[in-house]
Write a protein that holds these residues in place. Structure first.
Motif, PDB file in Angstrom:
ATOM      1  N   GLU A  50       0.952  -1.040   0.075  1.00  0.00           N
ATOM      2  CA  GLU A  50      -0.172   0.044   0.224  1.00  0.00           C
ATOM      3  C   GLU A  50       0.694   0.919  -0.288  1.00  0.00           C
ATOM      4  O   GLU A  50       0.286   1.660  -0.594  1.00  0.00           O
ATOM      5  CB  GLU A  50      -1.030  -0.119   0.807  1.00  0.00           C
ATOM      6  N   LYS A  54       1.113   4.464  -2.828  1.00  0.00           N
ATOM      7  CA  LYS A  54       0.807   5.829  -2.365  1.00  0.00           C
ATOM      8  C   LYS A  54       1.696   6.767  -2.869  1.00  0.00           C
ATOM      9  O   LYS A  54       2.000   8.070  -3.036  1.00  0.00           O
ATOM     10  CB  LYS A  54       0.405   6.117  -0.596  1.00  0.00           C
ATOM     11  N   SER A  57       2.219   7.240  -7.037  1.00  0.00           N
ATOM     12  CA  SER A  57       1.067   7.473  -7.235  1.00  0.00           C
ATOM     13  C   SER A  57       1.262   9.353  -7.008  1.00  0.00           C
ATOM     14  O   SER A  57       1.186  10.587  -7.651  1.00  0.00           O
ATOM     15  CB  SER A  57       0.001   7.178  -6.399  1.00  0.00           C
ATOM     16  N   GLY A  58       1.658   9.708  -5.824  1.00  0.00           N
ATOM     17  CA  GLY A  58       1.911  10.601  -5.023  1.00  0.00           C
ATOM     18  C   GLY A  58       3.635  11.348  -5.852  1.00  0.00           C
ATOM     19  O   GLY A  58       3.334  12.752  -6.153  1.00  0.00           O
ATOM     20  N   THR A 158       6.374  11.098   3.683  1.00  0.00           N
ATOM     21  CA  THR A 158       4.582  10.858   3.884  1.00  0.00           C
ATOM     22  C   THR A 158       4.063  11.679   3.453  1.00  0.00           C
ATOM     23  O   THR A 158       2.614  11.346   3.165  1.00  0.00           O
ATOM     24  CB  THR A 158       4.524  10.108   4.942  1.00  0.00           C
ATOM     25  N   GLN A 161       2.994  10.695  -0.183  1.00  0.00           N
ATOM     26  CA  GLN A 161       2.203   9.634  -0.858  1.00  0.00           C
ATOM     27  C   GLN A 161       1.172  10.066  -0.429  1.00  0.00           C
ATOM     28  O   GLN A 161      -0.378  11.240   0.100  1.00  0.00           O
ATOM     29  CB  GLN A 161       1.320   8.660   0.768  1.00  0.00           C
ATOM     30  N   ASP A 162       0.147   9.962  -1.584  1.00  0.00           N
ATOM     31  CA  ASP A 162      -1.413  10.134  -2.458  1.00  0.00           C
ATOM     32  C   ASP A 162      -2.300   9.843  -1.686  1.00  0.00           C
ATOM     33  O   ASP A 162      -2.306   8.651  -1.579  1.00  0.00           O
ATOM     34  CB  ASP A 162      -0.898  10.135  -3.461  1.00  0.00           C
ATOM     35  N   PRO A 163      -3.337  10.101  -0.643  1.00  0.00           N
ATOM     36  CA  PRO A 163      -3.995   9.191   0.119  1.00  0.00           C
ATOM     37  C   PRO A 163      -5.258   8.484  -0.844  1.00  0.00           C
ATOM     38  O   PRO A 163      -5.376   8.012  -0.145  1.00  0.00           O
ATOM     39  CB  PRO A 163      -5.053   9.976   1.102  1.00  0.00           C
ATOM     40  N   SER A 164      -5.217   8.579  -2.289  1.00  0.00           N
ATOM     41  CA  SER A 164      -6.329   8.690  -2.801  1.00  0.00           C
ATOM     42  C   SER A 164      -6.072   7.672  -4.032  1.00  0.00           C
ATOM     43  O   SER A 164      -5.917   8.640  -5.220  1.00  0.00           O
ATOM     44  CB  SER A 164      -7.550   9.222  -2.691  1.00  0.00           C
ATOM     45  N   PRO A 165      -5.313   7.446  -3.964  1.00  0.00           N
ATOM     46  CA  PRO A 165      -4.084   6.736  -5.481  1.00  0.00           C
ATOM     47  C   PRO A 165      -4.289   6.605  -6.878  1.00  0.00           C
ATOM     48  O   PRO A 165      -6.158   5.439  -6.499  1.00  0.00           O
ATOM     49  CB  PRO A 165      -3.126   5.212  -5.225  1.00  0.00           C
TER      50      PRO A 165
END
Length: 527
Positions: A50, A54, A57-58, A158, A161-165
């Motif tokens: 995960e 994330k 993607s971020g 952190t 990091q994309d919370p909704s990748p």
């Protein structure tokens, strides 16, 4: 003719897919893969997967990360390193690990040569990191912290990091696209970038697993991770392989004997990969007697040779089996590995699958079995070439794909390989490569030095080679102890710790211009 070596099936895919897209694996998603023994922070396999998505993607959404962009990691061992590494791969990027012992000059070369777009580091390394980035034009907002320490002036990984990748991971060509750009010292100066494709790394991962996977299991074994992650040996064996095999790995930032022993005792560690100085401590240090290390059943040592006496000393004292391995950055890295410690004792074991290994005479002819020659290797694990250095690539890779290792050795009747000498003039300090030419170039700029040659000398107490400088002083300068201390200190301020003049200085009237050999028994190295 080269000895026939077994073959195994290797998937034609990238590293992220091998780890996280497989249909079946023997361990559950809840299995802990990396754990900090000091904070107890950990990554399970599912959390690791995960985190990579994330982060990848971020990178793409917040930084417009492109395929082939280089991200450098300048850090001690950290349980965040794997997620950052594979998140970068998810976005199609290349990871370039840098030695946290580097000074500004060395890190600046690494960043400039690699074309790094962003540097990930730790708070205590910021003074060097920020200065090096400033010198090469990496902006402040592309210096990012990892680990537990924060600084309000810098992003933490952190934050990226994309919370909704969303979106799909980058499509890669395994045999062409780079996974890593690792730096390996050459004899002519600053380190060279070794280009490792995804297929190179995946191939060696499966080759290592064909040996180690028969020895260790995720349900009963726990691994101690102390080899540096910026070094290809630690990167392959202690970052990639535990995630593939599902092994819980306790991560040490760096080696400390007391903490090393405490972790083995408290976490019932069964296995670890090390360099020879650790084996020497286990054989001889009185500190070891203060701990119960009975859980430690096996060690694999690489980066420099071990004597039979030292192997037996550890076994007699602890009951721990010590086996050896061999490899180089250019081979991703492991090419040879013992399966049983007492079979081919003192050797590096037989070649791992899917390679052709041959021993060659100086005039380029293969020598008879059992005779010494330079080791040449071909296989899917052999690197693509040196970054921005076609001349160096051509000098060490043949047209038919063999890599000339620069190491001299032979095979016994069972196929076990012994390394006996070295063609290259590199000094091997505790598994790290030290280029004499680099140190000579720096020392020659000292105001008291007229000429200099750096050689490797054996230090039996440290169980390693150390650099020694043979110096011609400028006219009128006396070779006093204070001058030696000043020169040793001066160089130490300008190079990483493993390059310091631990062998000291000798004063000479003239430096011979035909270079002497510094090699002395360097079998068993991975570096």
């Amino acid at each position: 003719m080269p000895r026939e070596i077994p073959r195994i099936e290797i998937p034609h895919t990238d590293l992220w897919a091998v780890l996280f897209d497989r249909k079946e694996k023997p361990f559950p998603d809840s299995q802990v893969i990396y754990q900090c023994p000091y904070t107890n922070r950990k990554y399970t396999f599912s959390k690791l997967r995960e985190a990579t998505i994330k982060f990848g993607s971020g990178l793409r959404a917040k930084w417009d990360w492109k395929k082939g962009d280089v991200l450098a990691i300048f850090s001690q061992n950290c349980i965040d390193t794997p997620a950052i590494t594979w998140g970068t791969h998810w976005a199609g990027g290349v990871v370039s690990p840098a030695n946290p012992g580097y000074g500004v000059r060395e890190l600046g070369h690494h960043l400039r040569d690699s074309g790094t777009k962003a540097l990930f580091t730790q708070k205590h390394l910021l003074p060097v990191a920020t200065k090096a980035c400033s010198e090469v034009g990496i902006p402040h907002n592309r210096i990012v912290l990892i680990g537990d320490e924060r600084d309000s002036s810098f992003l933490h990984f952190t934050d990226l990091q994309d919370p909704s990748p969303g979106g799909e991971r980058e499509k890669l060509i395994p045999e062409k696209d780079l996974a890593f750009l690792v730096y390996s010292s050459g004899t002519t100066g600053l380190p060279k970038g070794v280009m490792l494709s995804h297929l190179n790394v995946v191939s060696d991962l499966f080759m290592v697993d064909s040996n180690e996977g028969t020895i260790l299991g995720w349900e009963g074994d726990r691994v101690l991770s102390v080899l540096p992650y910026y070094h290809i040996y630690g990167l392959q064996c202690l970052v990639h392989w535990p995630a593939y095999a599902g092994l819980t790995t306790l991560v040490m930032p760096s080696f400390d004997l007391k903490k090393f022993c405490e972790i083995i005792q408290n976490h019932k560690i069964t296995y670890t990969f090390v360099a020879p100085p650790v084996v020497l401590h286990l054989a001889k240090s009185p500190i070891v007697s203060n701990y119960n290390l009975s859980s430690l059943r096996m060690i694999t040592s690489g980066a420099a040779p071990l004597t039979k006496e030292l192997i037996h000393a550890v076994h007699d004292r602890l009951g721990t089996e010590v086996k050896q391995a061999y490899g180089l950055s250019e081979t991703s890295p492991v090419t040879h590995m013992q399966r049983k410690w007492d079979k081919g004792l003192g050797s590096n074991g037989p070649a791992l699958p899917n390679q052709i290994c041959k021993f060659m005479s100086p005039d380029g002819h293969e020598v008879a079995p059992g005779k010494e020659g330079e080791l040449w290797i071909s296989g899917p694990n052999v690197f693509l070439g040196y970054h921005n250095n076609e001349e160096a690539t051509k000098a060490c890779k043949t047209e038919d794909g063999f890599f000339k290792t620069g190491d001299i050795g032979y095979e016994d009747e069972e196929g076990n390989m012994y390394i006996t000498d070295r063609v290259k003039e590199l000094i091997k300090y505790k598994g790290f490569q030290v280029a004499p030419a680099e140190l000579e170039g720096i020392l020659a700029s000292h105001e008291l030095v007229a000429d200099v040659a750096v050689i490797g000398v054996e230090d039996k107490e440290r169980a390693t080679e150390v650099p020694l400088a043979c110096i011609v002083l400028k006219e009128g300068v006396m070779g006093e102890e204070s001058v030696e201390k000043e020169i040793v200190w001066w160089l130490g301020e300008r190079v990483a710790g493993h390059k310091r003049l631990r062998g000291g200085v000798v004063w000479v009237e003239e430096v011979p211009k035909s270079a002497p050999s510094c090699a002395s028994g360097i079998g068993g190295h991975i570096g």
